[in-house]
Design an enzyme around this catalytic site. Structure first.
Site, PDB file in Angstrom:
ATOM      1  N   LYS A  79     -86.964 -10.112  33.205  1.00 13.51           N
ATOM      2  CA  LYS A  79     -85.828  -9.210  32.922  1.00 13.51           C
ATOM      3  C   LYS A  79     -86.216  -7.867  33.101  1.00 13.51           C
ATOM      4  O   LYS A  79     -85.289  -6.875  33.568  1.00 13.51           O
ATOM      5  CB  LYS A  79     -85.271  -9.486  31.424  1.00 13.51           C
ATOM      6  CG  LYS A  79     -84.347 -10.882  31.232  1.00 13.51           C
ATOM      7  CD  LYS A  79     -83.951 -10.599  30.026  1.00 13.51           C
ATOM      8  CE  LYS A  79     -83.011 -12.035  29.637  1.00 13.51           C
ATOM      9  NZ  LYS A  79     -82.548 -11.866  28.505  1.00 13.51           N
ATOM     10  N   ASP A 116     -76.339  -9.382  27.337  1.00 10.93           N
ATOM     11  CA  ASP A 116     -76.810  -9.927  26.466  1.00 10.93           C
ATOM     12  C   ASP A 116     -76.088  -9.399  24.959  1.00 10.93           C
ATOM     13  O   ASP A 116     -75.782 -10.030  24.030  1.00 10.93           O
ATOM     14  CB  ASP A 116     -78.502  -9.878  26.102  1.00 10.93           C
ATOM     15  CG  ASP A 116     -79.126 -10.715  27.179  1.00 10.93           C
ATOM     16  OD1 ASP A 116     -78.534 -11.764  27.277  1.00 10.93           O
ATOM     17  OD2 ASP A 116     -80.184 -10.409  27.440  1.00 10.93           O
TER      18      ASP A 116
END
Ligand code: ATR
Length: 292
Positions: A79, A116
């Site tokens: 990420k 997220d």
């Protein structure tokens, strides 16, 4: 063509392509999740698990637009590593220094997003629509990437006081800096927090790895929390963590972790396949079957 045949959902030569890059990726529920939406909405597309070893990561990412991909998700451990490979990074992803969704634009350039926090807040609002109106402080357990994403999402939705409890205080202070800059009053606490620190907490969020399959359970006393507090865990395997079980036993409202995963996926799907998709009970049931 008979009825059975016409109800088959087949992929054609012009299918749109997306996937998830991780190492390993076999545990990922994303192919099941996106595959469900593609089937349900009879979209001509494919979503593939892409298990890419660290040495191959950069060349594979660079080749995906050339292979016709319209985008992909990024999961552990990439990420952060994806950032230098992107041409555009949305402000939230830049603030977090982490990307979970990549869109290939018309000109082949790569745009990185982080959905997220959005997934966390959307799920919370779906499960407990009045959560933000309850006031009080939010307490975040943990100080990793998930804590940052959750903290900023809470501030977006009006939370003004945040307490961060983490095993390593320096990491908590770093997250506190980010959240203070974003406009919150932030307090750093020891982990696990003392009973008295829970008294004004209306929302408790676990973002640590504790409680996850293979990690020790999160065992902390909840007696300090008000009766109206909401307890939520971003761990979804197992779905009912020790923390959530303890909260339920105390009569508190709980929100489990799977909804965050489902909601964070919506943004990528819409950008890649051109269709807004809902999170339904059926989707939840089918994705949860992938944990078994
Ligand atoms: P992510 O990016 O998914 O949030 P991370 O950066 O590895 O993951 O963060 C994991 C969090 O779980 C951290 O807050 C970590 O605490 P430290 O900052 O002290 O490392 C927390 N964590 C992991 N194992 C823990 C344990 N056994 N006890 C307490 N906290 C733990």
């Amino acid at each position: 063509m008979n009825e059975t045949r016409s109800s088959l959902h087949l992929v054609t030569g012009s299918a749109r392509l997306a996937g998830v890059i991780g190492w390993p990726v076999s545990h990922s529920l994303s192919p099941r999740l996106h595959g469900y939406w593609l089937q349900m909405h009879r979209i001509d597309g494919l979503y593939m698990p892409l298990s890419i070893a660290p040495d191959n990561f950069d060349p594979v990412v660079r080749s995906l637009p050339k292979a016709g991909f319209c985008g992909f998700n990024i999961t552990v451990p990439y990420k952060e590593r994806i950032l230098p490979l992107l041409d555009h990074v949305d402000p939230r992803a830049a603030q977090l220094g982490a990307v979970n969704t990549v869109v290939v634009r018309e000109d082949g350039s790569l745009e990185g997003l982080n959905t997220d926090g959005f997934g966390f807040a959307e799920n919370l609002s779906e499960q407990v629509p009045d959560w933000a109106a309850r006031g009080g402080a939010a307490m975040i357990l943990g100080a990793g990437g998930a804590a940052r994403a959750v903290g900023l999402a809470l501030i977006d939705r009006g939370v003004r006081t945040i307490k961060i409890a983490n095993r390593t205080p320096d990491r908590a202070r770093e997250v506190a800096g980010l959240l203070t800059e974003a406009g919150a009053r932030v307090e750093v606490l020891a982990f696990p927090p003392e009973d008295a620190a829970l008294e004004d907490v209306s929302l408790l969020v676990n973002t640590t790895a504790l409680g996850m399959k293979g990690s020790p359970p999160l065992d902390m006393p909840l007696r300090g929390l008000p009766e109206t507090a909401i307890v939520t865990d971003i761990v979804y395997n197992p779905l009912e963590t020790r923390l959530l079980r303890d909260a339920t036993a105390r009569g508190l409202v709980t929100v489990d972790g799977i909804g965050m995963l489902l909601h964070q996926a919506r943004g990528g799907f819409e950008r890649w396949f051109g269709r807004a998709v809902p999170v339904t009970r059926d989707l939840r049931r089918i994705v949860l079957r992938g944990l078994a």
